[in-house]
Design a protein around this motif. Structure first.
Motif, PDB file in Angstrom:
ATOM      1  N   ALA A  29       4.133   3.436  -3.673  1.00 54.76           N
ATOM      2  CA  ALA A  29       3.701   3.304  -2.593  1.00 54.76           C
ATOM      3  C   ALA A  29       3.133   4.000  -1.406  1.00 54.76           C
ATOM      4  O   ALA A  29       1.977   3.977  -0.835  1.00 54.76           O
ATOM      5  N   ALA A  30       3.118   6.328  -2.056  1.00 58.27           N
ATOM      6  CA  ALA A  30       1.647   6.321  -2.304  1.00 58.27           C
ATOM      7  C   ALA A  30      -0.047   6.693  -2.221  1.00 58.27           C
ATOM      8  O   ALA A  30      -0.550   7.883  -1.456  1.00 58.27           O
ATOM      9  N   GLY A  31       0.134   5.919  -3.131  1.00 60.54           N
ATOM     10  CA  GLY A  31      -0.873   5.387  -4.175  1.00 60.54           C
ATOM     11  C   GLY A  31      -1.454   4.447  -3.084  1.00 60.54           C
ATOM     12  O   GLY A  31      -1.775   4.367  -1.916  1.00 60.54           O
ATOM     13  N   PHE A  32      -3.408   4.532  -3.164  1.00 63.34           N
ATOM     14  CA  PHE A  32      -4.355   3.877  -2.441  1.00 63.34           C
ATOM     15  C   PHE A  32      -3.675   2.630  -1.819  1.00 63.34           C
ATOM     16  O   PHE A  32      -3.991   2.477  -0.995  1.00 63.34           O
ATOM     17  N   VAL A  33      -3.384   1.556  -3.179  1.00 69.09           N
ATOM     18  CA  VAL A  33      -3.220   0.253  -2.737  1.00 69.09           C
ATOM     19  C   VAL A  33      -1.436   0.165  -2.434  1.00 69.09           C
ATOM     20  O   VAL A  33      -1.685  -0.736  -1.627  1.00 69.09           O
ATOM     21  N   GLY A  34      -0.785   0.781  -2.862  1.00 68.64           N
ATOM     22  CA  GLY A  34       0.372   1.367  -2.209  1.00 68.64           C
ATOM     23  C   GLY A  34       0.300   1.399  -0.410  1.00 68.64           C
ATOM     24  O   GLY A  34       1.326   0.615   0.205  1.00 68.64           O
ATOM     25  N   GLN A  35      -0.665   2.232  -0.141  1.00 71.00           N
ATOM     26  CA  GLN A  35      -0.245   2.697   0.938  1.00 71.00           C
ATOM     27  C   GLN A  35      -1.509   1.006   1.953  1.00 71.00           C
ATOM     28  O   GLN A  35      -0.225   1.056   3.007  1.00 71.00           O
ATOM     29  N   TRP A  36      -1.851   0.548   1.509  1.00 70.93           N
ATOM     30  CA  TRP A  36      -2.729  -0.769   2.401  1.00 70.93           C
ATOM     31  C   TRP A  36      -1.976  -2.001   1.877  1.00 70.93           C
ATOM     32  O   TRP A  36      -1.262  -2.726   2.747  1.00 70.93           O
ATOM     33  N   LEU A  37      -0.911  -1.440   1.054  1.00 73.22           N
ATOM     34  CA  LEU A  37       0.540  -2.788   0.873  1.00 73.22           C
ATOM     35  C   LEU A  37       1.412  -2.291   2.151  1.00 73.22           C
ATOM     36  O   LEU A  37       1.802  -3.376   2.781  1.00 73.22           O
ATOM     37  N   CYS A  38       2.033  -1.036   2.209  1.00 71.37           N
ATOM     38  CA  CYS A  38       3.421  -0.697   2.948  1.00 71.37           C
ATOM     39  C   CYS A  38       2.440  -1.584   3.937  1.00 71.37           C
ATOM     40  O   CYS A  38       3.067  -1.950   4.868  1.00 71.37           O
ATOM     41  N   ARG A  39       0.992  -1.013   4.623  1.00 71.05           N
ATOM     42  CA  ARG A  39       0.916  -1.131   6.108  1.00 71.05           C
ATOM     43  C   ARG A  39       0.853  -2.686   6.113  1.00 71.05           C
ATOM     44  O   ARG A  39       1.556  -3.086   7.655  1.00 71.05           O
ATOM     45  N   ALA A  40      -0.297  -3.740   5.910  1.00 63.76           N
ATOM     46  CA  ALA A  40       0.697  -4.624   6.259  1.00 63.76           C
ATOM     47  C   ALA A  40       2.295  -5.169   5.836  1.00 63.76           C
ATOM     48  O   ALA A  40       2.375  -6.043   6.203  1.00 63.76           O
ATOM     49  N   LEU A  41       2.808  -4.844   5.164  1.00 62.39           N
ATOM     50  CA  LEU A  41       4.702  -5.189   5.037  1.00 62.39           C
ATOM     51  C   LEU A  41       4.808  -4.681   6.720  1.00 62.39           C
ATOM     52  O   LEU A  41       5.782  -6.219   6.634  1.00 62.39           O
ATOM     53  N   LEU A  42       4.806  -3.484   6.812  1.00 60.11           N
ATOM     54  CA  LEU A  42       5.601  -3.486   8.638  1.00 60.11           C
ATOM     55  C   LEU A  42       4.374  -4.102   8.930  1.00 60.11           C
ATOM     56  O   LEU A  42       5.371  -4.139   9.960  1.00 60.11           O
TER      57      LEU A  42
END
Length: 320
Positions: free
Chosen positions: A10-23
Motif C-alpha cells: 500500500a505504501a508503494g506507487f500504485v498502492g497509494q493511488w489505489l488506497c486513494r481511490a478506495l477511500l
C-alpha cells in the motif's frame, strides 16, 4: 456498513493511488507493507490518517495472518512485489520469494479463513503483461495467448498467477488475476521509463545536459495512466469472474523513440535523441501490446486518460 479492503504494497506507487481511490469510494482500508511511510508523497496527510497501517512482510506467514485478522477484508488487492525487472534479475531468489511465495502465503490465509467460514474475500492478484514475453506476431495479445517470460520478473509473475488460479480451482478462493501492462503517473520512481525520460528532459531544459539519452529506442509498449489502472482494479473486484485472468491495458502501442519525442515536445525542449549503450537492456521484449476486450466486456471499464496525459502529469509533478 463500509466494505473493508486489505491492500498489500500500500505504501508503494500504485498502492497509494489505489488506497486513494478506495477511500474516495467509501472503503475502509488497511494498508499492509514493510513500511507504514508511503513513498513519493502521493497521499495527503488526511488520506494517510484515514488508512489503518499494518506492518507486514509477505515473506512472513505470521505477518500475513495478522494483516487478515486486522482487516477481515471483503477484498484483498495484492500489489506487494518486486516490480523492477533489473532488481528481480539481480536477485532472483528474493524476487521469487516475494512475488511467488508471498502470494502463496497470502492465499493460504484466505484458504484457512474460507474453510472456517470466517470471511470469503475477493483476491485481486496483480500480474504483468511481461508474462507474455516475445510475441510471435505483432497484434494485441489476448489472455489465451501463450506466455513466454523473458525475465526473472516476468517468470515470477507468471508463477504467481499459476498458484493463484490453483487456489481458485481447488479451494474456491475468489481469485481474479490481472496481467497489467505498462503504467505510469506522478510518484513513480525514476528507474521506470517515462519518469526517467521526464527527468532527463527536464535536466536538458535546466542546462545540465544537451542530448536526451535513451536505451532500446524501437521497443513498443502499451501505456496506461495509473489512475485508469486503479479504476480497472476496483471494477474487477466488483465485476470480474473468479478464476479468470484479465489484461489491463489500452490496446495501443507506442515506440520508445516516439515517447521520447512526446516528452521533449511537452516540455518545450529541443534536443537530439541518442541511444546510450549503457541504458540498453541485454534481453528485451521488442513489442508488448495487450487486447483489453475481456476486461471491457466484464466491467465496462475503459481508459479515460492518454499517454500525453501521463507525460503532462509527470512534468507538472516534478520534482517527485
Amino acid at each position: 456498513m463500509s466494505r473493508r479492503a486489505l491492500v498489500t504494497g500500500a505504501a508503494g506507487f500504485v498502492g497509494q493511488w489505489l488506497c486513494r481511490a478506495l477511500l474516495a469510494d467509501g472503503w475502509d482500508v488497511v494498508g499492509a507493507g514493510i513500511t507504514a511511510v508511503p513513498v513519493a508523497g502521493i497521499l495527503s496527510e488526511e488520506e494517510k490518517r484515514s488508512i489503518t497501517w499494518s506492518l507486514a512482510d509477505v515473506r512472513q506467514q505470521g505477518d500475513m495472518a495478522r494483516a487478515f485478522d486486522q482487516s477481515k477484508p471483503d477484498a484483498v488487492f495484492h500489489l506487494a512485489g518486486v516490480s523492477s525487472i533489473p532488481d528481480a534479475q539481480g536477485d532472483p531468489a528474493v524476487a521469487y520469494d516475494i512475488n511467488v511465495l508471498g502470494a502463496v502465503r497470502l492465499l493460504h490465509e484466505a484458504r484457512v479463513r474460507r474453510r472456517a467460514g470466517e470471511i470469503d474475500p475477493v483476491l485481486l492478484v496483480i500480474g504483468s503483461g511481461a508474462q507474455y514475453g516475445r510475441a510471435l506476431e505483432q497484434r494485441p495479445l489476448r489472455e489465451n495467448d501463450a506466455q513466454r517470460p523473458m525475465s526473472v520478473y516476468a517468470a515470477s509473475k507468471a508463477a504467481q498467477e499459476v498458484v493463484a488460479l490453483e487456489a481458485a480451482r481447488s479451494d474456491g478462493v475468489r481469485v481474479v488475476a490481472t496481467r497489467s501492462f505498462n503504467h505510469s503517473g506522478p510518484g513513480q520512481p525514476d528507474e521506470f521509463l517515462l519518469p526517467a525520460l521526464v527527468h532527463r528532459v527536464l535536466a536538458i531544459r535546466d542546462g545540465t545536459d544537451k542530448v536526451l539519452r535513451i536505451g532500446n529506442a524501437d521497443t513498443v509498449r502499451d501505456f496506461l495512466h495509473v489512475r485508469d489502472v486503479v479504476r480497472a482494479y476496483l471494477a474487477l473486484v466488483e465485476s470480474g469472474v473468479a478464476g479468470e485472468v484479465y489484461n489491463v491495458c489500452s490496446g495501443e502501442g507506442t515506440r520508445t523513440r516516439d515517447l521520447a519525442k512526446r516528452v521533449l515536445a511537452a516540455a518545450g525542449v529541443n534536443a537530439a535523441i541518442v541511444v546510450e549503450p549503457a541504458l540498453v537492456r541485454r534481453v528485451e521484449v521488442p513489442w508488448l501490446v495487450g487486447d483489453p476486450a475481456k476486461v471491457r466486456s466484464a466491467t465496462g471499464w475503459a481508459p479515460t486518460l492518454s499517454c500525453n496525459d501521463i507525460i503532462d502529469d509527470l512534468i507538472n509533478a516534478a520534482p517527485f
